[in-house]
Motif scaffolding. Structure first.
Motif, short mmCIF file in Angstrom:
data_model
loop_
_atom_site.label_atom_id
_atom_site.label_comp_id
_atom_site.label_asym_id
_atom_site.label_seq_id
_atom_site.Cartn_x
_atom_site.Cartn_y
_atom_site.Cartn_z
N GLU C 605 0.83 -1.20 0.00
CA GLU C 605 0.00 0.00 0.00
C GLU C 605 0.88 1.26 0.00
O GLU C 605 1.90 1.32 0.68
N ASP C 606 0.44 2.25 -0.75
CA ASP C 606 1.16 3.52 -0.89
C ASP C 606 2.50 3.39 -1.63
O ASP C 606 3.30 4.32 -1.63
N TYR C 607 2.75 2.22 -2.19
CA TYR C 607 3.94 2.06 -3.01
C TYR C 607 3.51 1.79 -4.45
O TYR C 607 2.41 1.29 -4.69
N PHE C 608 4.38 2.11 -5.37
CA PHE C 608 4.07 1.97 -6.79
C PHE C 608 5.23 1.26 -7.47
O PHE C 608 6.38 1.47 -7.10
N ARG C 609 4.89 0.44 -8.47
CA ARG C 609 5.95 -0.27 -9.16
C ARG C 609 6.78 0.71 -9.98
O ARG C 609 6.24 1.55 -10.69
N LEU C 610 8.10 0.60 -9.85
CA LEU C 610 9.00 1.50 -10.59
C LEU C 610 9.29 0.91 -11.97
O LEU C 610 9.94 -0.12 -12.09
N LEU C 611 8.77 1.58 -12.98
CA LEU C 611 9.05 1.17 -14.36
C LEU C 611 10.08 2.14 -14.94
O LEU C 611 10.07 3.33 -14.61
N VAL C 612 10.94 1.61 -15.77
CA VAL C 612 12.02 2.43 -16.30
C VAL C 612 12.11 2.24 -17.81
O VAL C 612 11.86 1.15 -18.32
N GLY C 613 12.42 3.31 -18.50
CA GLY C 613 12.59 3.22 -19.94
C GLY C 613 13.64 4.21 -20.42
O GLY C 613 14.50 4.62 -19.66
N ARG C 614 13.50 4.54 -21.69
CA ARG C 614 14.51 5.39 -22.32
C ARG C 614 13.90 6.70 -22.78
O ARG C 614 12.76 6.75 -23.20
N SER C 615 14.73 7.73 -22.72
CA SER C 615 14.36 8.98 -23.37
C SER C 615 14.83 8.89 -24.81
O SER C 615 15.95 8.45 -25.07
N PRO C 616 14.00 9.34 -25.75
CA PRO C 616 14.47 9.31 -27.14
C PRO C 616 15.63 10.27 -27.39
O PRO C 616 16.32 10.16 -28.39
N PHE C 617 15.83 11.19 -26.47
CA PHE C 617 16.85 12.21 -26.68
C PHE C 617 18.21 11.82 -26.10
O PHE C 617 19.18 12.53 -26.26
N THR C 642 -2.83 10.70 -12.97
CA THR C 642 -3.57 11.88 -12.50
C THR C 642 -4.28 11.63 -11.17
O THR C 642 -4.26 12.48 -10.27
N LEU C 643 -4.92 10.47 -11.06
CA LEU C 643 -5.69 10.18 -9.84
C LEU C 643 -4.77 10.08 -8.62
O LEU C 643 -5.07 10.59 -7.54
N ILE C 644 -3.64 9.41 -8.83
CA ILE C 644 -2.68 9.26 -7.73
C ILE C 644 -2.10 10.61 -7.34
O ILE C 644 -1.97 10.94 -6.17
N ALA C 645 -1.80 11.41 -8.37
CA ALA C 645 -1.24 12.74 -8.10
C ALA C 645 -2.23 13.56 -7.28
O ALA C 645 -1.85 14.31 -6.38
N LYS C 646 -3.51 13.39 -7.57
CA LYS C 646 -4.54 14.12 -6.83
C LYS C 646 -4.57 13.64 -5.37
O LYS C 646 -4.60 14.46 -4.45
N GLU C 675 -2.19 11.05 -17.68
CA GLU C 675 -3.15 9.95 -17.85
C GLU C 675 -2.45 8.75 -18.47
O GLU C 675 -3.03 7.68 -18.60
N ARG C 676 -1.20 8.95 -18.87
CA ARG C 676 -0.54 7.95 -19.72
C ARG C 676 0.07 6.79 -18.95
O ARG C 676 0.88 6.06 -19.51
N ILE C 677 -0.29 6.60 -17.70
CA ILE C 677 0.28 5.48 -16.97
C ILE C 677 -0.76 4.91 -16.01
O ILE C 677 -1.64 5.63 -15.54
N ARG C 678 -0.63 3.60 -15.77
CA ARG C 678 -1.54 2.95 -14.82
C ARG C 678 -1.36 3.55 -13.42
O ARG C 678 -0.26 3.94 -13.06
N PRO C 679 -2.42 3.55 -12.64
CA PRO C 679 -2.30 4.11 -11.29
C PRO C 679 -1.39 3.29 -10.37
O PRO C 679 -0.92 3.80 -9.36
N ASP C 680 -1.11 2.02 -10.73
CA ASP C 680 -0.30 1.21 -9.81
C ASP C 680 1.20 1.31 -10.09
O ASP C 680 2.00 0.66 -9.43
N SER C 681 1.59 2.11 -11.07
CA SER C 681 3.00 2.18 -11.45
C SER C 681 3.45 3.62 -11.63
O SER C 681 2.64 4.50 -11.87
N VAL C 682 4.74 3.82 -11.50
CA VAL C 682 5.34 5.09 -11.91
C VAL C 682 6.45 4.78 -12.91
O VAL C 682 6.94 3.66 -12.98
N TYR C 683 6.80 5.80 -13.68
CA TYR C 683 7.75 5.58 -14.76
C TYR C 683 8.77 6.70 -14.79
O TYR C 683 8.44 7.86 -14.53
N MET C 684 9.99 6.34 -15.09
CA MET C 684 11.01 7.37 -15.34
C MET C 684 12.01 6.85 -16.37
O MET C 684 12.09 5.64 -16.60
N VAL C 685 12.72 7.79 -17.01
CA VAL C 685 13.73 7.34 -17.96
C VAL C 685 15.07 7.23 -17.25
O VAL C 685 15.36 7.97 -16.31
#
Lengths: 179, 324, 732
Positions: C605-617, C642-646, C675-685
Motif C-alpha cells: 500500500e502507498d507504493y508503486f511499481r517502478l518502471l524504467v525506460g529510455r528517453s528518445p533524446f 492523475t488520480l494518484i497525483a490528486k 493519464e498515460r500510466i496505470r495508477p499502480d505504477s510510476v515511470y522514469m527514464v
C-alpha cells in the motif's frame, strides 16, 4: 513562384527529436534556442487515450504578420518563394516580429538579431530537403512545392486528412499536419 | 482535458512558463510617448487661447518638457532593441504595414515641431535659457539664424500649433496601435487601445500640469479637464473590456487574465482603483472645496498611466492563440 | 517542459548583455552568423559509425574549417538507412563537451574521493602493467576481468585474452538483452542479435510487449516501425504506460505489470484452441506441440483476465488478428528484457507464440540475417585460462552463453566458497555503477580490487572509483574496430577520425598497443598501427582500407535469400534440429521445459511499481552531459497517474523524491502528472541524476533509477538481473 511547404505525418512521427538536433547542427543554432521543437498533445482519460506528436517550426505563412510588423524590412519573404527570412544586417532586434508570431517561432540570437527556421533554404537551393526532413527516421516530414500538383506534398494533401495549427490566427500556414 | 508538453525543452522567449519578449523598456517607452503627445496637444491647444496669462505653464513652459520626455522614451526604446548597432536601420526604410516604422518616422517629425513650439514662447517662458542658447550659438555664429527662427515661431505660433495637433494625436494613438496591430495577441488586438492610450497620455500630461502649476486658474481649469479625461478613459477601458468579452473564445480567454487570472489584482487595484477612481474622487472633492494635497491626485494619475502600459504589455504577452 | 530559466536571468542575458554580445558574438567567436555565412566553406566529410549507443549506425562526420559541423547517416547503411537518430545526430556534443577527461590520471586519495594526479601516458601504463603482472603472479591472470560496452572494446578484449583471461563481460548481456538471446537460442538455436533480425517493414501485424520503439530510437528499428505504420500494419502494444508505440497502435493493452507471461500464454491458448496456428509450419519445424497444447489448456483468456486486467474478449480479438496476418505477424522479442527474474521464460513464451505463427524466416517475421566474413588479424594462440567467472557459481547459469558482468561483480567480493575471485577490473566505456543494479554490491566489489582501470571519454561514477583513468578520445577522433554486423545486407563499415584528438586523449587501439608492449605481449599485436591492422583485415575480406575510407560502408555480394520458401523444411541449430516448443535442455538443467506462469509480488500500500525506460533524446547516462542533447532534455520526470497525483496532492513540474521498499531515497525529480500510466505504477527514464560533480551539466539533474533498484530478481537460467520488482513511494 515556388510555394514551399511541409507536410508532417503525425501518425508516423514518434517524437524522437532527430529533427530538432539536425536543425541545431545544420544551422549552428546557439545553445538554448530552437528553430523547431516537438509538441505532444494527449487527450482522453486512462485507458482511452489519444496522442498526437507534432514537429513544429515556423509555418512560412502566406499571410505574414512578422513581415508586415517589421519596421526595417529585415523580416522578409525570399524572392521567388514563400520562405520567410530575416536579414541580420537590417534587423534592429526590436522584436516586433517575435511578438507578432502566433507560433512563437522566432527568437533573438546572442548577437542581437532575430532568427528562425529558413526551411534550410541553403539546402533547398541545391535541391536537398531541409535538415529536419532529411533526418526523420520514419519519413514523417515531407518538404516540397505546394504549387506543383505532382509534388509529394501536394499529393499527400489530396490523399489524406490534414490540419494546420491555429488557422484561426489567420496567417494561412504552409506547414500541414496529416491526422 | 489536454496534456500538452513541449518535449524538447523549448525556452526561446519563454520566461516563468509564458512568452516574454518585451520587458520594462517597451511599456515605459509607450507611456513616455503618450505623455509627450499629451504635452504637445496641451501646449498646441493653448496657443489658440486668447488669454494666456494665468496659464504660464500650459501655454508656455510646458513645451520644453516634450522633447525631454520624448528623448527619455527613445532611450528606453533603444535599451529594448537587441541589435543596437543596427538601430539606424529604422531610418533606411519606411514600411507601410509596420506601426513601428510609422512611429519612428512620426517621432522624427515630432522633434522639429516641438522645438518650434518651444521657440514660440521661449523669450517669455525661459528668458534665461534663451539668452544662454543665444550666447552659445553666437560663438558658433548661428545666433542670427536662431533669432530668425524664434521670430518665425512666435509669428506663426498658431500655424505651428495647428500642424502639431494632428501629429501629436497620431503619436498618442500610435502608442496604442503599436500593440493593437498584433493579431497574434488577442489581449492587444482591440482598436480601443489607440484612443485609450491617447486619452491616458493626455490625462497624464494634464496631471503633469497640475503637479507643476502654481496658478489657481490654470489648476482649476485643468482639474476639470482631467475629470473629463478620466471619465473618458474609464469609458474606453469599459469598451475595451466589453470588446474582449463579446469576441471569440480566444479573446474571452485573454480577458480572464484580468477577471480572475494572474493580472487581476494589479489591473483592478493599480489601474482602475488608484489610477482612475480615487484620483477622480479626489479631484471632484477638490473642486468642491475640500482641502486635499493637490499633488496627490495627479501623481496617482501618472502612476496609473504607467501601470496601464505595463499591465497591458504584460497581458498581451501572456496570452496567445497557442496554449503553449 | 519546465525550465530552470528565471525571468531575472533572461533579462540579464537579453538586455544588459546585448551591447557586449554584439561585439563578442562576432569577434571573440571569430564566427559570423549562419545567415551571412555560406555553410559550404571548407567542408570535409569523413566516414564513421556512431558510438552514441551500441547500434553502430554508419554515417558521415562533417567538419567546416576544421571545426565540428554535423553528422548524417550513410544512405547505403543497413543500420541507419541514411538517417541517424537524435543522439547520433548530436554526436559532436561528445567531442565538444568541456567536461571531457583530458589526461591520464592516477588515484592519490581513497577510492571514490576523486583525488587524482595527472600523469603521462607512460606512467599510467607502467602503473597498470606492474599491477597486472603482480595479479597474474599472485592469483593468475584469470582474476582480471574486462567490463566493456562499445565496439572499440575489441582491442581491450584482445589484450585480456593475450594476458590470459577470458572474463569479458558486457553489461548489455546480464542487464539488458541477455534473456532474449538465450530464449531464442533455446527455442530456435539462434539469437535475435543486434540489429534485430525483425522484418517489421513487411509486417502486417506487429505486437510490442514491453518494448517502446520510438522512445527507444535504434535507427533501423524505428525506420521499420515507421514503414509498418505507413503500410497500414495493425499494431498491438502491451504496456502499462501509454508509450509512443502505444499511441500509434490499433490496440493498446495497458497490462498490469509483471503479468506479461500470463497474456502470452493466453494468446497461445487461443491460437491453439481455436486452431489458428500455422499447422504446416508447426508440423514441419517444431517439436513438443502436443505437450504445449496440454500445458496451455489452463491458461484461458478468462484466467489471464484476473492476472493481467486485460479483458478476455480483447485477448481473443488480438490473438485472432495475429493469426489472421500470420506469417507476416511479428511478436517483437523486445530488447531490454531483464524484468522479473523469469525473463528467459517470458521471452521464450513469445518465441513459442512466434513459432505458432510460423514467422521464422518469413517476410514480415524474422528474416535470416547476412553477415560479411572479415578475418581477424593473425596472432599466436591465446593462452588457455584455467578458470573463469563461472567457477564462482558452481552449477549456476550454465545456460548463459556470455559472461555476466554482475557475476564478475559478485565474484569480486571475497568469500570462502568462491573458487574464482577477481582482483582486477578493466572497465571500458561502461559506467558500471549505473549499468548494474544494486550499487552497494558494486561498491563492495570495487573496494576489494587490487586494480581498477577505467577507460572513458567523460568522468563517470565509475571513473571516480578508479585507480587509473585513461582518457579515450571520442569516436569522431579515432580509428575504430571494423563494424561487421548482421542484417539484410552483408556490410562492413569503417570509423575513421574526422578531427585530431583533443587534449591528451588517445584512441583505444593505441592504448592497447602500448600496454601490450609494457606487458611483453607484443607478439599478439604485430601491427604497427591501426591502419595496418584494418587494411590487412579488409584486404583479406576482399576490399581495402583505401576503399572503405572513400565509401565508408561497403556491401559484399551475398545472394543468400533472407527468407525461406513457403513450407521449406528448416534445419535449426537446436538439439532436436527443430524449434523447441518443449525444451529438453531446460528440463535437463532443472527448469520448466515449457514456460509456467508464476505470480510476482505486488506493490504494498502507498507504493508503486517502478518502471524504467529510455528517453528518445538520450543514450542513457552517456549523453546526459552532452551539450547538444541536454538542450532537448536536461532532467527526467517521474510519471504519476492523475488520480494518484490528486490523492498525494502532487502538481505537474513539482520536485519530489522517491523512496524504495528498502528505504533508499533518490535525488529530487520533477513530477509529470499524466493519464498515460496505470495508477499502480510510476515511470522514469534512465540516465539522469549523475553523481559525479565533474559532469557539470548532468550533476544531480533528475533522479537515477539504478540506485532505487536494490531488489534484484536474478534469472536462474542465465543470470540476468531483473530490475522491475522494486516499489517506490513519494517524499514531498
Amino acid at each position: 513562384m515556388k510555394k514551399y511547404g511541409m507536410v508532417i505525418d503525425t501518425k508516423l512521427c514518434v517524437g524522437c527529436g532527430a529533427c530538432v538536433v539536425a536543425c541545431k547542427t545544420e544551422n549552428d543554432v546557439p545553445e538554448g534556442l530552437h528553430r523547431d521543437w516537438l509538441v505532444e498533445e494527449v487527450t482522453g482519460k486512462f485507458p482511452n487515450l489519444h496522442m498526437e506528436i507534432r514537429s513544429e517550426r515556423c509555418n512560412h505563412c502566406s499571410d505574414t504578420p512578422c513581415v508586415s510588423s517589421c519596421p526595417t524590412g529585415a523580416s522578409h519573404i525570399k524572392k521567388g518563394s514563400n520562405i520567410v527570412k530575416v536579414d541580420p544586417n537590417k534587423c534592429t532586434g526590436c522584436q516586433a516580429c517575435v511578438v507578432s508570431c502566433p507560433y512563437n517561432a522566432r527568437f533573438v540570437m546572442p548577437e542581437g538579431y532575430v532568427s528562425k527556421c529558413t526551411f534550410c533554404d541553403h539546402r533547398v537551393e541545391k535541391g536537398e530537403s531541409p535538415a529536419c526532413a532529411s533526418v526523420c527516421p520514419t519519413h514523417a516530414i515531407v518538404f516540397g512545392d505546394l504549387n506543383n500538383p505532382m509534388s509529394r506534398v501536394s499529393r499527400l494533401l489530396r490523399a489524406r486528412k490534414f490540419k494546420t495549427i491555429i488557422p484561426e490566427a489567420g496567417t494561412d500556414p504552409n506547414v500541414y499536419y496529416l491526422i | 482535458m489536454k496534456e500538452i508538453t513541449i518535449t524538447t525543452n523549448k525556452i526561446s522567449n519563454m520566461v516563468d512558463g509564458h512568452f516574454h519578449a518585451w520587458g520594462w523598456e517597451v511599456p515605459l517607452y509607450l507611456f513616455l510617448g503618450g505623455l509627450t503627445a499629451g504635452i504637445l496637444i496641451i501646449t498646441a491647444v493653448m496657443a489658440f487661447r486668447k488669454r494666456q496669462d494665468g496659464f504660464k505653464l500650459s501655454a508656455g513652459k510646458l513645451s520644453l518638457w516634450a522633447p525631454i520626455i520624448l528623448s527619455l522614451g527613445m532611450i528606453s526604446l533603444f535599451l529594448d532593441i537587441k541589435h543596437k548597432l543596427f538601430v539606424w536601420r529604422f531610418y533606411t526604410a519606411f514600411e507601410i504595414t509596420s506601426p513601428m516604422s510609422w512611429g519612428s518616422w512620426v517621432l522624427l517629425l515630432i522633434y522639429p515641431l516641438s522645438f518650434l513650439l518651444i521657440l514660440a514662447t521661449i523669450r517669455e517662458s525661459y528668458p534665461g535659457l534663451f539668452s544662454f542658447v543665444n550666447k552659445f550659438l553666437s560663438a558658433l555664429k548661428l545666433d542670427v539664424l536662431f533669432k530668425k527662427l524664434t521670430e518665425f515661431s512666435e509669428k506663426n505660433h498658431k500655424i505651428i500649433a495647428g500642424i502639431t495637433i494632428p501629429f501629436a494625436i497620431t503619436l498618442g494613438i500610435y502608442t496604442g496601435i503599436l500593440l493593437s496591430a498584433f493579431g497574434s495577441r488577442p489581449f492587444w488586438n482591440s482598436s480601443m487601445l489607440g484612443p485609450l492610450f491617447l486619452v491616458s497620455g493626455l490625462s497624464s500630461a494634464v496631471a503633469m500640469v497640475l503637479i507643476l502649476s502654481n496658478e489657481n486658474e490654470e489648476r482649476s481649469l485643468f482639474t476639470k479637464v482631467d475629470i473629463a479625461l478620466l471619465l473618458t478613459e474609464g469609458i474606453f477601458i469599459l469598451l475595451f473590456l466589453i470588446g474582449l468579452a463579446t469576441s471569440s473564445a480566444q479573446y474571452k480567454a485573454a480577458l480572464t487574465l484580468i477577471t480572475g487570472g494572474a493580472l487581476t489584482p494589479s489591473f483592478w487595484i493599480f489601474i482602475v482603483m488608484f489610477g482612475l477612481f480615487i484620483p477622480l474622487l479626489l479631484e471632484l472633492l477638490e473642486l468642491n472645496g475640500r482641502k486635499i494635497n493637490p499633488k496627490l491626485a495627479p501623481a496617482l494619475v501618472i502612476a496609473g498611466g504607467l501601470f496601464l502600459r505595463f499591465i497591458i504589455v504584460e497581458a498581451g504577452q501572456m496570452n496567445s492563440w497557442l496554449p503553449y | 517542459m519546465a525550465s530552470n530559466f528565471t525571468r531575472r536571468d533572461f533579462i540579464k542575458i537579453s538586455g544588459y548583455g546585448a551591447v557586449g554580445s554584439v561585439v563578442s558574438g562576432k569577434l571573440i567567436n571569430g564566427k559570423s552568423s549562419p545567415e551571412s555565412k555560406p555553410p559550404e566553406s571548407n567542408v570535409r566529410k569523413t566516414p564513421t559509425f556512431c558510438a552514441m549507443c551500441t547500434f553502430k549506425c554508419a554515417g558521415w562526420a562533417y567538419t567546416r574549417d576544421g571545426a565540428p559541423w554535423k553528422l548524417t547517416g550513410h544512405k547505403d547503411d543497413h543500420h541507419s538507412n541514411g538517417r541517424l537518430c537524435t543522439k547520433g545526430t548530436g554526436g559532436w556534443g561528445t567531442y565538444t563537451d568541456p567536461d571531457r577527461l583530458k589526461t591520464p590520471l592516477i588515484r592519490t586519495g581513497k577510492r571514490g574521493e576523486q583525488y587524482f594526479k595527472e600523469v603521462s601516458w607512460d606512467e599510467a601504463f607502467e602503473y597498470i602493467a606492474l599491477k597486472l603482472k603482480k595479479i597474474a603472479e599472485e592469483h593468475g591472470p584469470e582474476c582480471v576481468a574486462l567490463l566493456t560496452h562499445g565496439s572499440d572494446g575489441s582491442f581491450f578484449k584482445q589484450l585480456l585474452k593475450a594476458y590470459g583471461s577470458s572474463n569479458i563481460a558486457a553489461p548489455s548481456y546480464g542487464s539488458c538483452r541477455g534473456p532474449r538471446e538465450e530464449a531464442y537460442i533455446l527455442t530456435y538455436g539462434e539469437p535475435v542479435d543486434s540489429p534485430e533480425r525483425t522484418d517489421m517493414s513487411n509486417s502486417k501485424c506487429l505486437v510490442f510487449i514491453g518494448t517502446h520503439i520510438g522512445e527507444n530510437t535504434h535507427s533501423s528499428q524505428v525506420k521499420e516501425f515507421g514503414d509498418a505504420l505507413a503500410n497500414g500494419a495493425t499494431v498491438i502494444t502491451v504496456d502499462p504506460r501509454f508509450s509512443t508505440a502505444a499511441s500509434k497502435s490499433d490496440h493498446w493493452l495497458p497490462i498490469k505489470p509483471g503479468t506479461d507471461m500470463a497474456l502470452l500464454l493466453a494468446w497461445i491458448n487461443v491460437i491453439i484452441s481455436e486452431e489458428l496456428y500455422d499447422k504446416q509450419f508447426v508440423k514441419n519445424n517444431t517439436t513438443g506441440f502436443e505437450l504445449l497444447k496440454t500445458h496451455v489448456e489452463k491458461y484461458t483468456p478468462e484466467w489471464a483476465y484476473t492476472e493481467t486486467t486485460i479483458k478476455p474478449d480483447v485477448i481473443r480479438k488480438t490473438a485472432r488478428i495475429m493469426a489472421k496476418n500470420a506469417p507476416a505477424t511479428l511478436v517483437h522479442p523486445g530488447r531490454m528484457v531483464v524484468w522479473y527474474g523469469d525473463d528467459t521464460q517470458r521471452v521464450r513464451t513469445g518465441a513459442i507464440l512466434n513459432a505458432l505463427l510460423g514467422n521464422w524466416g518469413k517476410k514480415g517475421g524474422f528474416f535470416n540475417p547476412l553477415k560479411a566474413d572479415v578475418p581477424g588479424y593473425p596472432h599466436p594462440p591465446y593462452p588457455k585460462p584455467s578458470k573463469t567467472w563461472r567457477d564462482a557459481f558452481p552449477g549456476k547459469f550454465e545456460l548463459a552463453n556470455l559472461a555476466l558482468s554482475s557475476g564478475i561483480c559478485y565474484a569480486s567480493i571475497p568469500s570462502v566458497d568462491k573458487s574464482c575471485s577477481f582482483k582486477g577490473w578493466i572497465v571500458y566505456g561502461t559506467n558500471a555503477m549505473r549499468t548494474m543494479p544494486d550499487r552497494a554490491k558494486t561498491l563492495e566489489a570495487i573496494q576489494n580490487l587490487d586494480l581498477l582501470v577505467a577507460v572513458d571519454i567523460l568522468p563517470m561514477e565509475i571513473t571516480g572509483w578508479a585507480d587509473v583513468i585513461l582518457p579515450e578520445c571520442s569516436y569522431l577522433e579515432r580509428y575504430g574496430e571494423l563494424r561487421v554486423t548482421s542484417g539484410k545486407k552483408a556490410q562492413i563499415a569503417l570509423r575513421m577520425p574526422a578531427l585530431d584528438p583533443l587534449y591528451n586523449s588517445k584512441p583505444s587501439w593505441w592504448m592497447v598497443k602500448k600496454l601490450a608492449d609494457k606487458l611483453g605481449l607484443n607478439e599478439y599485436f604485430k601491427w604497427k598501427n591501426v591502419e595496418e591492422y584494418l587494411d590487412l583485415r579488409l584486404t583479406k575480406a576482399g576490399t581495402s582500407l583505401k576503399e572503405l575510407k572513400k565509401k565508408g560502408v561497403i556491401t559484399l555480394p551475398d545472394d543468400t535469400p533472407i527468407y525461406y520458401n513457403k513450407n521449406e523444411k528448416i534445419e535449426f541449430d537446436t538439439e532436436s534440429g527443430k524449434i523447441e516448443l518443449y525444451s529438453q535442455l531446460l528440463e535437463e538443467h532443472g527448469f520448466d521445459p515449457i514456460p509456467v506462469y508464476k505470480r510476482h509480488e505486488n506493490p504494498p500500500e502507498d507504493y508503486f511499481r517502478l518502471l524504467v525506460g529510455r528517453s528518445p533524446f538520450h543514450a542513457f547516462g552517456r549523453t546526459t552531459n552532452n551539450p547538444i542533447l541536454t538542450q532537448l532534455q536536461n532532467e527526467n520526470h517521474v510519471w504519476i497517474n492523475t488520480l494518484i497525483a490528486k490523492d498525494w496532492d502532487l502538481k505537474n513540474g513539482q520536485y519530489i523524491k522517491l523512496e524504495n521498499q528498502d528505504g533508499v531515497v533518490s535525488n529530487k525529480i520533477r513530477v509529470k502528472v499524466t493519464e498515460r500510466i496505470r495508477p499502480d505504477s510510476v515511470y522514469m527514464v534512465h540516465g539522469f541524476g549523475h553523481t559525479n560533480k565533474f559532469l557539470k551539466k548532468a550533476y544531480l539533474r533528475g533522479a537515477d533509477d539504478s540506485t532505487l533498484i536494490t531488489k534484484v530478481h536474478t534469472d536462474e537460467i542465465m543470470g540476468g538481473t531483473g530490475m522491475r520488482g522494486n516499489f517506490v513511494t513519494f517524499i514531498t
